[in-house]
Design a protein around this motif. Structure first.
Motif, PDB file in Angstrom:
ATOM      1  N   THR A   1     -19.086  50.080  22.341  1.00 46.79           N
ATOM      2  CA  THR A   1     -19.738  51.024  23.236  1.00 46.79           C
ATOM      3  C   THR A   1     -19.767  50.662  24.642  1.00 46.79           C
ATOM      4  OG1 THR A   1     -20.963  52.151  21.413  1.00 46.79           O
ATOM      5  CG2 THR A   1     -21.655  52.929  23.538  1.00 46.79           C
ATOM      6  N   VAL A   2     -19.438  51.297  25.547  1.00 48.32           N
ATOM      7  CA  VAL A   2     -19.255  51.045  26.890  1.00 48.32           C
ATOM      8  C   VAL A   2     -20.338  51.594  27.594  1.00 48.32           C
ATOM      9  CG1 VAL A   2     -17.881  50.930  29.103  1.00 48.32           C
ATOM     10  CG2 VAL A   2     -16.606  50.894  26.798  1.00 48.32           C
ATOM     11  N   LEU A   3     -21.267  50.650  28.040  1.00 46.79           N
ATOM     12  CA  LEU A   3     -22.405  51.327  28.734  1.00 46.79           C
ATOM     13  C   LEU A   3     -22.258  51.674  30.273  1.00 46.79           C
ATOM     14  CD1 LEU A   3     -25.097  48.479  27.565  1.00 46.79           C
ATOM     15  CD2 LEU A   3     -24.694  50.569  26.592  1.00 46.79           C
ATOM     16  N   PRO A   4     -22.969  52.552  30.695  1.00 52.29           N
ATOM     17  CA  PRO A   4     -22.689  52.999  32.093  1.00 52.29           C
ATOM     18  C   PRO A   4     -22.979  51.609  33.161  1.00 52.29           C
ATOM     19  CG  PRO A   4     -24.211  54.663  30.878  1.00 52.29           C
ATOM     20  CD  PRO A   4     -23.972  53.387  30.095  1.00 52.29           C
ATOM     21  N   GLU A   5     -22.177  51.738  34.313  1.00 49.07           N
ATOM     22  CA  GLU A   5     -22.389  50.569  35.148  1.00 49.07           C
ATOM     23  C   GLU A   5     -23.690  50.308  35.717  1.00 49.07           C
ATOM     24  OE1 GLU A   5     -20.282  49.078  38.921  1.00 49.07           O
ATOM     25  OE2 GLU A   5     -19.373  51.124  37.931  1.00 49.07           O
ATOM     26  N   LYS A   6     -24.524  51.485  35.988  1.00 54.02           N
ATOM     27  CA  LYS A   6     -25.882  51.263  36.455  1.00 54.02           C
ATOM     28  C   LYS A   6     -26.860  50.938  35.491  1.00 54.02           C
ATOM     29  CE  LYS A   6     -29.001  52.085  39.548  1.00 54.02           C
ATOM     30  NZ  LYS A   6     -29.057  51.173  40.755  1.00 54.02           N
ATOM     31  N   LEU A   7     -26.525  51.413  34.259  1.00 57.79           N
ATOM     32  CA  LEU A   7     -27.332  50.538  32.809  1.00 57.79           C
ATOM     33  C   LEU A   7     -27.290  49.238  32.994  1.00 57.79           C
ATOM     34  CD1 LEU A   7     -29.353  51.640  30.823  1.00 57.79           C
ATOM     35  CD2 LEU A   7     -27.722  51.833  29.367  1.00 57.79           C
ATOM     36  N   VAL A   8     -26.140  48.898  32.915  1.00 62.77           N
ATOM     37  CA  VAL A   8     -25.929  47.632  32.987  1.00 62.77           C
ATOM     38  C   VAL A   8     -26.585  46.791  34.104  1.00 62.77           C
ATOM     39  CG1 VAL A   8     -24.014  45.484  32.850  1.00 62.77           C
ATOM     40  CG2 VAL A   8     -23.737  47.760  31.646  1.00 62.77           C
TER      41      VAL A   8
ATOM     42  N   GLU B   1     -41.676  42.755  27.369  1.00 64.26           N
ATOM     43  CA  GLU B   1     -42.152  43.028  28.528  1.00 64.26           C
ATOM     44  C   GLU B   1     -40.798  43.295  29.349  1.00 64.26           C
ATOM     45  OE1 GLU B   1     -45.003  42.988  29.892  1.00 64.26           O
ATOM     46  OE2 GLU B   1     -46.159  42.438  28.120  1.00 64.26           O
ATOM     47  N   THR B   2     -39.711  42.817  28.987  1.00 66.66           N
ATOM     48  CA  THR B   2     -38.509  42.866  29.798  1.00 66.66           C
ATOM     49  C   THR B   2     -38.000  44.332  29.213  1.00 66.66           C
ATOM     50  OG1 THR B   2     -37.922  40.776  29.303  1.00 66.66           O
ATOM     51  CG2 THR B   2     -36.197  41.984  30.335  1.00 66.66           C
ATOM     52  N   LEU B   3     -38.064  44.811  28.166  1.00 62.80           N
ATOM     53  CA  LEU B   3     -37.647  46.059  27.829  1.00 62.80           C
ATOM     54  C   LEU B   3     -38.464  47.327  28.531  1.00 62.80           C
ATOM     55  CD1 LEU B   3     -36.934  45.853  24.159  1.00 62.80           C
ATOM     56  CD2 LEU B   3     -35.106  46.565  25.782  1.00 62.80           C
ATOM     57  N   ASP B   4     -39.809  46.728  28.637  1.00 60.09           N
ATOM     58  CA  ASP B   4     -40.647  47.812  29.232  1.00 60.09           C
ATOM     59  C   ASP B   4     -40.280  47.973  30.889  1.00 60.09           C
ATOM     60  OD1 ASP B   4     -42.048  48.287  26.716  1.00 60.09           O
ATOM     61  OD2 ASP B   4     -43.609  46.863  27.231  1.00 60.09           O
ATOM     62  N   TRP B   5     -40.093  46.992  31.487  1.00 61.85           N
ATOM     63  CA  TRP B   5     -39.671  47.019  32.989  1.00 61.85           C
ATOM     64  C   TRP B   5     -38.344  47.558  33.106  1.00 61.85           C
ATOM     65  CZ3 TRP B   5     -35.606  45.685  36.265  1.00 61.85           C
ATOM     66  CH2 TRP B   5     -36.075  45.742  37.410  1.00 61.85           C
ATOM     67  N   ILE B   6     -37.245  47.427  32.272  1.00 59.66           N
ATOM     68  CA  ILE B   6     -36.109  47.939  32.304  1.00 59.66           C
ATOM     69  C   ILE B   6     -36.291  49.587  32.013  1.00 59.66           C
ATOM     70  CG2 ILE B   6     -33.871  48.207  31.385  1.00 59.66           C
ATOM     71  CD1 ILE B   6     -33.952  45.358  30.805  1.00 59.66           C
ATOM     72  N   GLN B   7     -37.129  49.820  31.169  1.00 59.63           N
ATOM     73  CA  GLN B   7     -37.053  51.456  30.712  1.00 59.63           C
ATOM     74  C   GLN B   7     -38.002  52.152  31.868  1.00 59.63           C
ATOM     75  OE1 GLN B   7     -35.715  52.733  28.227  1.00 59.63           O
ATOM     76  NE2 GLN B   7     -36.510  54.932  28.960  1.00 59.63           N
ATOM     77  N   SER B   8     -38.933  51.621  32.652  1.00 58.92           N
ATOM     78  CA  SER B   8     -39.642  52.125  33.711  1.00 58.92           C
ATOM     79  C   SER B   8     -38.444  52.139  34.800  1.00 58.92           C
ATOM     80  CB  SER B   8     -40.743  51.070  34.056  1.00 58.92           C
ATOM     81  OG  SER B   8     -41.336  51.559  35.372  1.00 58.92           O
ATOM     82  N   GLU B   9     -37.646  51.186  35.097  1.00 57.98           N
ATOM     83  CA  GLU B   9     -36.741  51.560  36.243  1.00 57.98           C
ATOM     84  C   GLU B   9     -35.608  52.600  35.880  1.00 57.98           C
ATOM     85  OE1 GLU B   9     -36.632  50.139  39.090  1.00 57.98           O
ATOM     86  OE2 GLU B   9     -38.479  49.103  38.598  1.00 57.98           O
ATOM     87  N   ILE B  10     -35.229  52.669  34.405  1.00 60.02           N
ATOM     88  CA  ILE B  10     -34.584  53.962  34.020  1.00 60.02           C
ATOM     89  C   ILE B  10     -35.092  55.080  34.195  1.00 60.02           C
ATOM     90  CG2 ILE B  10     -33.349  54.866  31.998  1.00 60.02           C
ATOM     91  CD1 ILE B  10     -32.791  52.077  31.141  1.00 60.02           C
TER      92      ILE B  10
ATOM     93  N   LYS C   1     -37.167  55.991  36.287  1.00 56.14           N
ATOM     94  CA  LYS C   1     -37.258  56.068  37.897  1.00 56.14           C
ATOM     95  C   LYS C   1     -35.881  56.665  38.611  1.00 56.14           C
ATOM     96  CE  LYS C   1     -40.649  52.819  39.072  1.00 56.14           C
ATOM     97  NZ  LYS C   1     -41.027  51.399  39.830  1.00 56.14           N
ATOM     98  N   GLU C   2     -34.658  56.060  37.945  1.00 56.19           N
ATOM     99  CA  GLU C   2     -33.470  56.293  38.346  1.00 56.19           C
ATOM    100  C   GLU C   2     -33.005  57.733  37.524  1.00 56.19           C
ATOM    101  OE1 GLU C   2     -29.568  56.090  39.758  1.00 56.19           O
ATOM    102  OE2 GLU C   2     -31.363  54.828  39.988  1.00 56.19           O
ATOM    103  N   ASN C   3     -33.548  58.429  36.573  1.00 58.21           N
ATOM    104  CA  ASN C   3     -33.241  59.577  35.874  1.00 58.21           C
ATOM    105  C   ASN C   3     -33.987  60.632  36.615  1.00 58.21           C
ATOM    106  OD1 ASN C   3     -31.592  58.349  33.767  1.00 58.21           O
ATOM    107  ND2 ASN C   3     -33.133  58.233  32.439  1.00 58.21           N
TER     108      ASN C   3
ATOM    109  N   GLN D   1     -26.385  63.710  33.318  1.00 63.44           N
ATOM    110  CA  GLN D   1     -25.960  62.250  33.916  1.00 63.44           C
ATOM    111  C   GLN D   1     -26.874  61.440  33.489  1.00 63.44           C
ATOM    112  OE1 GLN D   1     -24.717  63.151  37.996  1.00 63.44           O
ATOM    113  NE2 GLN D   1     -22.875  64.068  37.243  1.00 63.44           N
ATOM    114  N   ALA D   2     -27.995  61.830  32.872  1.00 60.26           N
ATOM    115  CA  ALA D   2     -29.088  60.568  32.759  1.00 60.26           C
ATOM    116  C   ALA D   2     -28.544  59.400  31.914  1.00 60.26           C
ATOM    117  CB  ALA D   2     -30.312  61.487  31.985  1.00 60.26           C
TER     118      ALA D   2
END
Length: 426
Positions: free
Chosen positions: A170-177, A198-207, A209-211, A218-219
């Protein structure tokens, strides 16, 4: 389809009874029942009639062994070429046409240059529907021939095993990578050594904000631990350990150790080191505490024999090294005289070629250098913080403490959090 014939040694099952062909005379097939050992004679036409009705089936030695006690088994329906998709059938037939045109009996007695010419010639003569864009390469032709011959000229061996291929990743979206990589750099690859959670929580928080700035269609999808593992797996292990634990730890964890220098004779390479013994010595007559003794040991790298020992209550110094060197060079004829319980011989003496030591101040003393120069002994200093360069003496000193001293009265063990065994030394 696999080819069979009525030849001596062939095995077939007739009405669920296995037979082996002993010999074929004219139209008579002489067989031997594998179950009962009875001999029978069948006509070829009779066997062919049974085969056409599905009552006769040829068996391989593996199928006969797998049948156990030759109990009747359910009929096995093999997959025919027509069961495959049309494009797969066309590719298999194309390979088969090249093989039958160049080596119909499986034998290939042409050099590589001739094979290339035959492939080009066959390609030009093929029907356009089987021809393809260009002739196959010799490597592909050799591979087809090997598969075809080993399958006893069964065309199904030429079928492409497309169904065995895995799914496309599966090719992940460039912004998600980008967000995942940023989270790994800021949270995971830090001296604080945060967990994946902790890393997953930080990444999910940034996602999230981006959405907020994206349309629902396009989320970005939620990040999973599998996605994070896939990103981290592409990072070099040394880089991960260096970021989380430091350079020194990363070097030790990823270093590849070898056997070290090869020795060809005794006393060619001798390693020396000190260690405090994990024991407290008490005078048995006065009860005074004498302290923890230090031991200096020299061990031969070729024979793994201890060649010199010096024990003292003083801290390591050039004097203890010189005394240990003297003990290593001189013969030990006094051992049985002073220690009556010792039965073996300590035949370790002579001049040393190379003396391997660390970078302690006592090993850089001028007296030691002068003594080694006079004896013809070369002093070799290991790199700093590299105990593996003299691993034999390090191993001996650890074994001495853990295997002997920790079993004696008065031991302090390796750490001071355990109470010592207070017993007088007699």
């Amino acid at each position: 389809m696999t080819r069979y014939s009525f030849n001596p040694g062939e095995i077939f099952s007739l009405l669920d009874v296995p037979y082996v062909i002993e010999q074929v005379i004219d139209v008579n097939v002489h067989t031997l029942s594998i179950d009962e050992g009875a001999k029978s004679v069948f006509k070829v036409d009779e066997l062919l009639a049974h085969f056409s009705r599905g009552e006769l089936k040829f068996l391989s030695s593996e199928e006969l062994a797998a049948s156990g006690q030759h109990k009747p088994s359910e009929p096995h329906v093999e997959r025919s070429l027509s069961d495959f998709p049309q494009n797969v059938q066309m590719r298999a037939i194309r390979k088969w046409k090249f093989l039958t045109a160049i080596c119909p009996d499986g034998r290939l007695g042409y050099p590589r240059a001739a094979v290339i010419e035959l492939l080009d010639k066959t390609w030009t003569q093929l029907d356009p529907q089987y021809r393809g864009d260009r002739p196959p390469s010799p490597q592909s032709f050799y591979r087809w021939r090997s598969q075809w011959v080993w399958s006893n000229f069964d065309i199904r061996a030429l079928v492409d095993k497309w169904e065995l291929r895995g799914q496309r990743p599966t090719v992940l979206p460039e912004k998600l990578v980008e967000l995942i990589e940023e989270g790994v750099d800021k949270i995971y690859l830090t001296p604080q050594r945060e967990s994946f959670r902790e890393t997953l929580d930080w990444i999910q928080s940034e996602i999230e904000k981006e959405n907020r700035h994206r349309a629902p269609e396009q989320a970005l999808p939620a990040v999973t631990r599998r996605m994070l593992n896939r990103i981290v797996a592409h990072i070099d292990r040394y880089a991960i350990l260096k970021a989380r634990y430091g350079t020194r730890y990363a070097q030790d964890a990823t270093r590849i150790y070898g056997k070290g220098p090869l020795c060809t004779r005794p006393l060619e390479r001798v390693e020396v080191d000190h260690t405090p013994l994990d024991i407290i010595v008490v005078d048995s007559s006065t009860g005074l505490l004498l302290g923890r003794p230090w031991i200096t040991v020299m061990i031969d790298a070729f024979s793994r024999m201890i060649v010199g020992v010096h024990i003292s209550f003083r801290s390591p110094s050039v004097r203890s090294v010189l005394r240990c060197l003297k003990n290593a060079i001189l013969p030990k004829t006094y051992v049985k005289e002073r220690f009556a319980k010792v039965n073996g011989e300590w035949d370790a003496y002579g001049l040393i070629d190379q003396l391997v030591c660390d970078n302690g101040l006592e090993f850089h003393a001028k007296d030691l250098e002068a003594a080694c120069a006079q004896l013809g002994t070369h002093l070799i200093y290991c790199p700093t913080r590299s105990p593996q360069m003299k691993g034999r003496v390090e191993r001996v000193l650890k074994t001495l403490n853990y295997g002997l001293v920790h079993l004696q009265p008065g031991t302090t063990f390796a750490t001071y959090d355990k109470p010592p065994r207070h017993t007088e030394v007699r």
